[in-house]
Structure formats: C-alpha cells, structure tokens
Design a protein around this motif. Structure first.
Motif, short mmCIF file in Angstrom:
data_model
loop_
_atom_site.label_atom_id
_atom_site.label_comp_id
_atom_site.label_asym_id
_atom_site.label_seq_id
_atom_site.Cartn_x
_atom_site.Cartn_y
_atom_site.Cartn_z
N PRO A 67 0.80 -1.24 0.00
CA PRO A 67 0.00 0.00 0.00
C PRO A 67 0.83 1.29 0.00
O PRO A 67 0.31 2.36 -0.30
CB PRO A 67 -0.83 -0.11 1.28
N GLN A 68 2.12 1.19 0.29
CA GLN A 68 2.99 2.37 0.24
C GLN A 68 3.22 2.83 -1.20
O GLN A 68 3.61 3.97 -1.42
CB GLN A 68 4.33 2.06 0.89
N GLN A 69 2.97 1.95 -2.16
CA GLN A 69 3.11 2.26 -3.59
C GLN A 69 1.75 2.05 -4.26
O GLN A 69 1.50 1.01 -4.87
CB GLN A 69 4.16 1.36 -4.23
N PRO A 70 0.84 3.03 -4.19
CA PRO A 70 -0.53 2.83 -4.69
C PRO A 70 -0.61 2.50 -6.18
O PRO A 70 -1.44 1.69 -6.59
CB PRO A 70 -1.24 4.14 -4.39
N LYS A 71 0.25 3.09 -6.99
CA LYS A 71 0.20 2.81 -8.43
C LYS A 71 0.59 1.36 -8.73
O LYS A 71 -0.05 0.69 -9.54
CB LYS A 71 1.11 3.76 -9.21
N LEU A 72 1.61 0.88 -8.06
CA LEU A 72 2.04 -0.51 -8.24
C LEU A 72 0.96 -1.46 -7.72
O LEU A 72 0.65 -2.46 -8.37
CB LEU A 72 3.36 -0.76 -7.51
N GLU A 73 0.37 -1.13 -6.58
CA GLU A 73 -0.69 -1.97 -6.01
C GLU A 73 -1.87 -2.05 -6.98
O GLU A 73 -2.42 -3.12 -7.22
CB GLU A 73 -1.14 -1.39 -4.67
#
Length: 133
Positions: A67-73
């Motif tokens: 969740p720290q990387q919303p685009k990757l998630e």
C-alpha cells in the motif's frame, strides 16, 4: 490460535502474476520490508517467499508494504482483464470486451433476454396469427 486469511487470488483461483517490471519493483520494496534481513524473513525464520516468487504470495507484504506504492498496487491487483459481474458483483476474468456477467449469472440473464425478445415478438400478433394494425 489466530487463523490467517487465505492468500488473495484471482477469480479463477490462480495467484496474481507479476510482470518483469512489477517484479523488479516488488523485489525493491521487499528489501525495505521490516521483516526482511539478508534474504530471510524474520517471521518465517527462513527464505523470504515474496523475494523469490513471481507471484504475490506474502500476506504481510500485501497488507503492510504494497500500500505504500498505490500505483504498483493498482497495477498488480486490478489487471485490465479483471472485471465485476453486473448482477452479483463477483470478480470475473474477461475473455472479450463484451463480457459483463459471471458464468452463473450469464445463463439466467440470457434466459431472461430470450423471454423478453419472444414476448416482444408475440405482442404484435393476434390469436389468428395475423399482424394487428
């Protein structure tokens, strides 16, 4: 003892597969995980499964680190082929651009559409079989 949730999967039961670009990003994030130490997972007392896997399999990574990387998630968990059934809302893998329903709902919707079409076709015909004016 606390029962863990099952590993998240696609609607067809397979694990989320990572593309090569996503895999590089996930491995970089895995190294920043608080439970990662020299290739080992402190929680499991062994090799970190997320670091060596091409799938999204670590629950801790999925809930705490990703969740720290919303685009990757978003890219991993919402592939373009993954859609929601318009009737029941379950996840389905679209085989074409026209897919709207899961297999269970598709049969019922198709039956209703055929019945509606037949009623419409019969509505313009009288009892003798001639079209009404």
């Amino acid at each position: 003892m606390h029962k863990l949730d099952p590993i998240e999967r696609l609607p067809d039961g397979t694990l989320f597969r990572l593309t090569p670009g996503q895999l590089r990003s996930v491995r970089g994030l895995t190294k920043r995980c608080c439970n990662f130490l020299d290739g080992d997972c402190l929680l499991l007392d062994g090799v970190c499964p997320q670091f060596i896997s091409r799938s999204l399999i670590c629950r801790w990574f999925r809930r705490a680190v990703l969740p720290q990387q919303p685009k990757l998630e978003q890219a991993i968990l919402s592939p373009k082929k993954l859609r929601r059934c318009e009737v029941c809302g379950t996840g389905i893998l679209a085989r074409s651009g026209r897919t709207k329903y899961c297999l269970a709902c598709a049969k019922e919707v198709h039956r209703q559409q055929k019945a509606k079409s037949a009623r419409k076709r019969r509505s313009g015909v009288d009892n003798l079989g001639a079209k009404s004016p």
